[in-house]
Write a protein that holds these residues in place. Structure first.
Motif, PDB file in Angstrom:
ATOM      1  N   LEU A 138       0.818  -1.201   0.000  1.00 45.31           N
ATOM      2  CA  LEU A 138       0.000   0.000   0.000  1.00 45.31           C
ATOM      3  C   LEU A 138       0.857   1.258   0.000  1.00 45.31           C
ATOM      4  O   LEU A 138       0.520   2.247  -0.659  1.00 45.31           O
ATOM      5  CB  LEU A 138      -0.924  -0.006   1.221  1.00 45.31           C
ATOM      6  CG  LEU A 138      -1.998   1.080   1.271  1.00 45.31           C
ATOM      7  CD1 LEU A 138      -2.920   0.971   0.064  1.00 45.31           C
ATOM      8  CD2 LEU A 138      -2.793   0.981   2.556  1.00 45.31           C
ATOM      9  N   ARG A 160      -8.119  -2.551  -2.858  1.00 45.10           N
ATOM     10  CA  ARG A 160      -6.742  -2.056  -2.898  1.00 45.10           C
ATOM     11  C   ARG A 160      -5.772  -3.049  -3.513  1.00 45.10           C
ATOM     12  O   ARG A 160      -4.705  -2.653  -3.990  1.00 45.10           O
ATOM     13  CB  ARG A 160      -6.264  -1.715  -1.477  1.00 45.10           C
ATOM     14  CG  ARG A 160      -7.083  -0.648  -0.778  1.00 45.10           C
ATOM     15  CD  ARG A 160      -6.716  -0.562   0.699  1.00 45.10           C
ATOM     16  NE  ARG A 160      -7.023  -1.811   1.387  1.00 45.10           N
ATOM     17  CZ  ARG A 160      -6.695  -2.058   2.659  1.00 45.10           C
ATOM     18  NH1 ARG A 160      -6.045  -1.158   3.366  1.00 45.10           N
ATOM     19  NH2 ARG A 160      -7.019  -3.224   3.208  1.00 45.10           N
ATOM     20  N   ARG A 276      -0.682  -4.385  -5.870  1.00 43.11           N
ATOM     21  CA  ARG A 276      -1.662  -3.297  -5.847  1.00 43.11           C
ATOM     22  C   ARG A 276      -2.605  -3.467  -7.030  1.00 43.11           C
ATOM     23  O   ARG A 276      -2.168  -3.747  -8.148  1.00 43.11           O
ATOM     24  CB  ARG A 276      -0.967  -1.934  -5.920  1.00 43.11           C
ATOM     25  CG  ARG A 276      -0.204  -1.554  -4.665  1.00 43.11           C
ATOM     26  CD  ARG A 276       0.442  -0.186  -4.809  1.00 43.11           C
ATOM     27  NE  ARG A 276       1.414  -0.184  -5.897  1.00 43.11           N
ATOM     28  CZ  ARG A 276       2.668  -0.634  -5.784  1.00 43.11           C
ATOM     29  NH1 ARG A 276       3.096  -1.131  -4.633  1.00 43.11           N
ATOM     30  NH2 ARG A 276       3.494  -0.601  -6.817  1.00 43.11           N
TER      31      ARG A 276
END
Length: 302
Positions: A138, A160, A276
């Motif tokens: 992240l 995410r 991601r």
């Protein structure tokens, strides 16, 4: 116009829960994080967070913006992939990380293969446990993570991340030479109810306790070691038994015996790749994922 960097700070803050932890994850000072969050609130004209004891939680407006931030981030990753493929960059970096026992059989050979196939690509490998893998992805510190999901890990549909099954790492009973079960090829877990056990690191210990409970007994954890090499050393000296994933080699401990555990299917831990969301189409990342899948498919450990 909203700065994507400010949205990224909001996303990391939501995951970390405090300004200090967010600052560490992003390599910023706490004052810089606070300033960015205040600037983002001014730009959208709404209060995005509120104190929650020692932590921070998002307001309703903050949750709405976070949803859009996740979508924008995935689209930005796709845009970066397109730019990388068409921009003619001569030097690329791929950062991979995962739990310790994934490095030898999976990550290190993959890094070598990618380096030989494309000398202009710099591939790095880091030993990172699952919880920190998500945080590093992240924060942009990792591109590919190899991990085993834990209670509380992001779900497979988390906006995410893109998480895909890589392999099933079966778990065997490891006993010392001379143990009453050592001559067997297959055992039932309930047959170890009277044995002393070696307790490995926390996450694996919880898996062992759950499996033993399902088999009808609570394992008597007498010794503890975080590293698998230490666990195997304790077993080889006759101090107990343990359930050990097949990715953990026994080659340096010839006095140990690995026994398959009964079950349909036998006990295993699921190994995933995680990137991601949106970044999986970037050339270096897609090459890394392809190499990992090919290596896992040929794995003798599954």
């Amino acid at each position: 116009m909203i700065n994507l960097r400010l949205l990224q700070t909001l996303r990391v803050m939501n995951a970390q829960g405090t300004v200090a932890a967010t600052a560490r994850a992003l390599n910023l000072s706490p004052s810089a994080v606070s300033q960015q969050l205040r600037q983002l609130s001014r730009e959208v004209g709404a209060e995005l967070w509120e104190p929650d004891g020692r932590r921070i939680r998002l307001t309703t407006a903050g949750c709405v913006l976070l949803h859009h931030a996740d979508l924008l981030s995935a689209q930005w990753e796709r845009a970066r992939a397109d730019l990388a493929d068409h921009g003619g960059a001569s030097y690329r970096t791929l950062r991979m990380g995962g739990f310790a026992t994934s490095i030898g059989p999976l990550l290190a050979p993959t890094a070598q293969e990618l380096r030989e196939a494309s000398p202009s690509t710099r591939t790095t490998v880091a030993d990172i446990d699952t919880r920190h893998c998500y945080e590093h992805l992240l924060a942009g510190k990792l591109d590919i993570a190899v991990l085993t999901p834990l209670p509380g890990s992001p779900t497979m549909d988390d906006p995410r991340f893109d998480q895909q099954p890589l392999m099933d790492d079966y778990v065997d009973l490891v006993v010392p030479e001379g143990h009453p079960l050592a001559g067997r090829e297959r055992v039932e877990l309930c047959e170890t109810a009277d044995d002393d056990w070696i307790s490995p690191h926390h996450d694996q210990s919880r898996l062992i306790e759950a499996l033993c409970t399902a088999a009808g007994f609570a394992p008597r954890m007498v010794h503890h070691a975080d590293e698998w090499s230490a666990v195997l050393s304790l077993i080889s000296h006759g101090l107990g038994v343990c359930l050990v994933p097949r990715l953990v080699p026994l080659t340096t401990h010839p006095r140990l015996r690995r026994l398959c555990v009964g079950g349909d299917p036998p006990p295993f831990r699921r190994v995933l790749t995680c990137v991601r969301r949106g970044s999986e189409s970037r050339l270096t990342i897609s090459d890394g994922l392809r190499s990992l899948r090919a290596r896992a498919a040929l794995s003798p450990w599954t």
